[in-house]
Write an enzyme that holds these catalytic residues in place. Structure first.
Site, short mmCIF file in Angstrom:
data_model
loop_
_atom_site.label_atom_id
_atom_site.label_comp_id
_atom_site.label_asym_id
_atom_site.label_seq_id
_atom_site.Cartn_x
_atom_site.Cartn_y
_atom_site.Cartn_z
N LYS A 116 -3.70 2.23 -7.42
CA LYS A 116 -2.43 2.83 -7.29
C LYS A 116 -1.49 2.90 -8.13
O LYS A 116 -0.62 4.13 -8.16
CB LYS A 116 -1.98 2.42 -5.72
N GLU A 200 7.60 0.59 -3.82
CA GLU A 200 8.09 1.77 -3.93
C GLU A 200 9.38 1.95 -2.95
O GLU A 200 9.63 1.01 -2.26
CB GLU A 200 7.06 2.61 -3.18
N HIS A 235 0.88 2.88 10.02
CA HIS A 235 0.33 3.55 8.73
C HIS A 235 -1.04 4.13 8.91
O HIS A 235 -1.58 4.79 8.06
CB HIS A 235 0.43 2.78 7.67
N ARG A 291 -12.37 10.40 -1.72
CA ARG A 291 -13.53 10.33 -0.63
C ARG A 291 -13.36 11.68 0.05
O ARG A 291 -12.34 12.25 0.12
CB ARG A 291 -13.61 8.97 0.05
#
Lengths: 510, 164
Positions: A116, A200, A235, A291
């Site tokens: 990431k 973040e 999430h 994917r």
């Protein structure tokens, strides 16, 4: 064109992939663990191979067993589905080395997407706006404190090897940093084998908007529009829709072109999705999913393009069937994920045996299911049972249709989140298209649920009629008492994890 | 009282409080307030604004005209309202089991703690998620069968709740 495709997955997605492959004249080879010996997805295949014990590590995550199965069945290609090894660069590489066509991007692009931090850096370099954050691994709570102070609270820890919404930990103040850091590391280690985290800025009331991209073998990038996946719980996506109600046509165009640009920059091939956060009228990059996504069917419903078909064509060295000019979205589509979870018990997973099953149907209704009557829902895997996908001319029509469709879907034997979806579709904010990623908890939708639906109320009525005016002895005499055997599923996996032979009944030797 | 009821093959745990006509019925923990009245054929059960007509014919039960196959078992009395008069309170011990194997990552309560229905007894890490296991009833946490950090199989008892 590939001829024999091994589908390295289970449940609804294995069935869905097999449908398209068989339409293309490709022989489908399915795999199953011991716990899935009676699984529905086996019936969707031309041949099946048992690949190991119930635990994913011994079966669906076991690259060695999967490659052995591919060799033994003379497969020439592998489709990894979603989850499991679909984003494992190591597995993609191993398939390549074994001479198998892998339906997905090449190992290098997959590796980059799976990191990431690296993908954020790559997107930044490509000129894609990125969600504010620190593009390096956080080594200590103290370091996290410094970074968080600079970003400004609230912030969020994310696993660098992570994805799928797992292992994200929001922090509102510095005193909460340590607990969040340790919890996120633990989950990251358990799920991805890598505890590395980055930080973040946490964007309040953001909307999750993603773009479906397909890059052909000659490096030509196509997009199939965006999907909004803002309805989430912890999430995890629950409802997805397209198009995103919050975008203007100009924003949509810019978003989709930016996504394609990003994928081309990192040398990506085949299908992938770029996820963004939409906030304050602008979008910032979140992550790449290398994917096919769970929610891909809603894109298929509005564009009429079979995405798995395109994946197979591109992997076989051919071009996609459509050009960008030929891709148009018509109308609106929505998907609800139906999971074996009990919304009245904190969404506790509810494995068991399906004793009653009735799928909804009708104009504009598609159901991608991995279960039928008699199916065992084992405790070892993702709780997703089925996806209900609905299309229509407008969003209000689709909302009405989905509410009706969900009410018509009957699953008996395990608890499902169907009553939760019914409650969600009654919410005015949802009906208006006013969505944000924490709306389920902010609106206390689950807390306001009282029962699991009309059927449960009828059961309460039966129980009340039986119990009224009767004590236990009289009740025992009122109905024929049955010595109910323990349900078969109760024996599933209920042995020591380390060693003992598992006690899954009903398995047959083929 | 408590019993298990199987309707069309699906098993449910039922708790009943009260003797009638006003009852509190819990179906797998979901609460319904019911008022039962007798009719010429069967009963009328009022739940909220709705009325359900229930006719019991052996193991076939008709609810609003639709037939269901019904069986019961494991009938237990709990508490004074079940009809046990005078002599001492009846106490029930409820076992709390995990829905699948996993790892206990948190045990927020200690033995002896008073718990309310729905209060989190344990956090179990399994199936990619951290699953919060709620208490099925009000009562006291009598025993804990697991430790924090422990990986447990699916047949382990996490806790025993003593209800009153």
């Amino acid at each position: 064109m590939i001829r024999r495709l091994l589908i390295a997955n289970r449940g609804e997605i294995a069935i869905r992939i097999a449908r398209t492959a068989r339409e293309m004249g490709i022989t489908c080879i399915g795999v199953y663990s011991e716990a899935d010996r009676d699984a529905l997805h086996r019936k969707a295949m031309d041949e099946t191979v048992e690949i190991g014990g119930p635990l994913p590590a011994d079966s669906y995550l076991n690259a060695r067993n999967l490659l052995k199965a591919a060799k033994g069945t003379r497969a020439d290609a592998v489709h990894p589905g979603y989850g499991f090894l679909s984003e494992s660069a190591g597995f993609a590489e191993a398939c390549k080395e074994a001479g198998l066509v892998f339906i997905g991007p090449d190992p290098k692009a997959m590796s980059l997407s799976g990191d990431k931090i690296a993908s954020r850096k790559a997107m930044r370099a490509a000129g894609v706006p990125v969600t504010p954050g620190m593009d390096r691994v956080v080594r200590s709570v103290d370091e996290a404190g410094e970074i968080a102070a600079r970003l400004g609270y609230p912030v969020m820890f994310k696993a660098t090897a992570g994805g799928g919404g797992i292992g994200m930990s929001r922090v509102d103040r510095s005193s909460d940093l340590r607990a969040a850091f340790e919890s996120a590391q633990s989950v990251a280690r358990a799920n991805f084998g890598n505890p590395d985290l980055f930080l973040e800025k946490y964007i309040e009331r953001a909307r999750h908007v993603e773009v479906q991209v397909l890059v052909g073998r000659r490096g030509r990038g196509l997009h199939f529009g965006e999907r909004e996946c803002s309805v989430q719980r912890r999430h995890q996506k629950l409802v997805e829709e397209t198009p995103a109600a919050c975008l203007t046509p100009a924003q949509r165009r810019r978003l989709c072109e930016t996504a394609v640009k990003g994928f081309l920059r990192i040398g990506y091939r085949n299908a992938g999705t770029a996820e963004f956060l939409f906030h304050g009228g602008r979008f910032t990059f979140n992550e790449i999913n290398a994917r096919l996504q769970v929610e891909h069917p809603i894109t298929e419903m509005v564009t009429l393009v079979d995405l798995v078909r395109q994946q197979i064509l591109v992997a076989s060295g051919l071009d996609p069937e459509v050009s960008q000019d030929e891709i148009h979205g018509h109308g609106h589509a929505m998907e609800c994920r139906i999971n074996a979870e009990d919304p009245l018990r904190n969404f506790l997973p509810s494995p068991g045996r399906i004793v009653g099953y009735r799928e909804p149907a009708g104009h504009g209704v598609r159901v991608d299911s991995g279960i039928a009557v008699g199916s065992v829902v084992p405790p070892f895997y993702d709780p997703l049972l089925a996806k209900v996908i609905v299309r229509g001319r407008t969003r209000p029509e689709v909302v009405d249709r989905m509410a009706r469709t969900v009410a018509d879907f009957e699953v008996l034997g395990v608890k499902t989140n169907l009553p939760f979806h019914e409650a969600l579709f009654r919410e005015r904010a949802f009906q208006r298209g006013d969505l944000w990623t924490t709306m389920i908890s902010d609106l206390r939708i689950v807390e306001r649920m009282h029962g699991r639906g009309p059927r449960e109320e009828r059961i309460a009525a039966i129980a009340a009629a039986l119990a009224a005016g009767r004590g236990p002895e009289a009740l025992a005499r009122a109905l024929p008492l049955q010595r109910l055997p323990p349900p078969a599923w109760a024996l599933a996996g209920r042995k020591d994890l380390h060693g003992g032979a598992d006690a899954i009944p009903h398995h047959r030797r083929r | 009282m408590r019993f298990r009821i199987t309707v069309d093959g699906e098993v449910h745990d039922i708790e009943v409080e009260g003797l009638g006509p006003r009852l509190v019925i819990r179906v797998d923990g979901a609460e319904y307030r019911a008022r039962v009245g007798k009719e010429s054929a069967g009963s009328v059960v009022r739940i909220g604004p709705r009325r359900h007509h229930v006719v019991i014919r052996g193991s076939q039960v008709l609810v609003d005209g639709t037939a269901h196959r019904v069986e019961t078992d494991s009938v237990e009395s709990t508490g004074p309202a079940s009809g046990v008069s005078g002599a001492g309170r009846v106490v029930a011990l409820v076992e709390v089991r995990p829905p699948m194997p996993g790892r206990i990552v948190k045990l927020p309560l200690g033995v002896g703690a008073t718990v309310k229905r729905g209060q989190i007894l344990a956090v179990l890490e399994a199936m990619k998620m951290q699953n919060e296991i709620p208490s099925p009833a009000d009562g006291t946490l009598r025993t804990l069968g697991v430790k924090e950090g422990e990986s447990i199989p699916g047949d382990r008892i996490i806790a025993v709740i003593e209800t009153r």
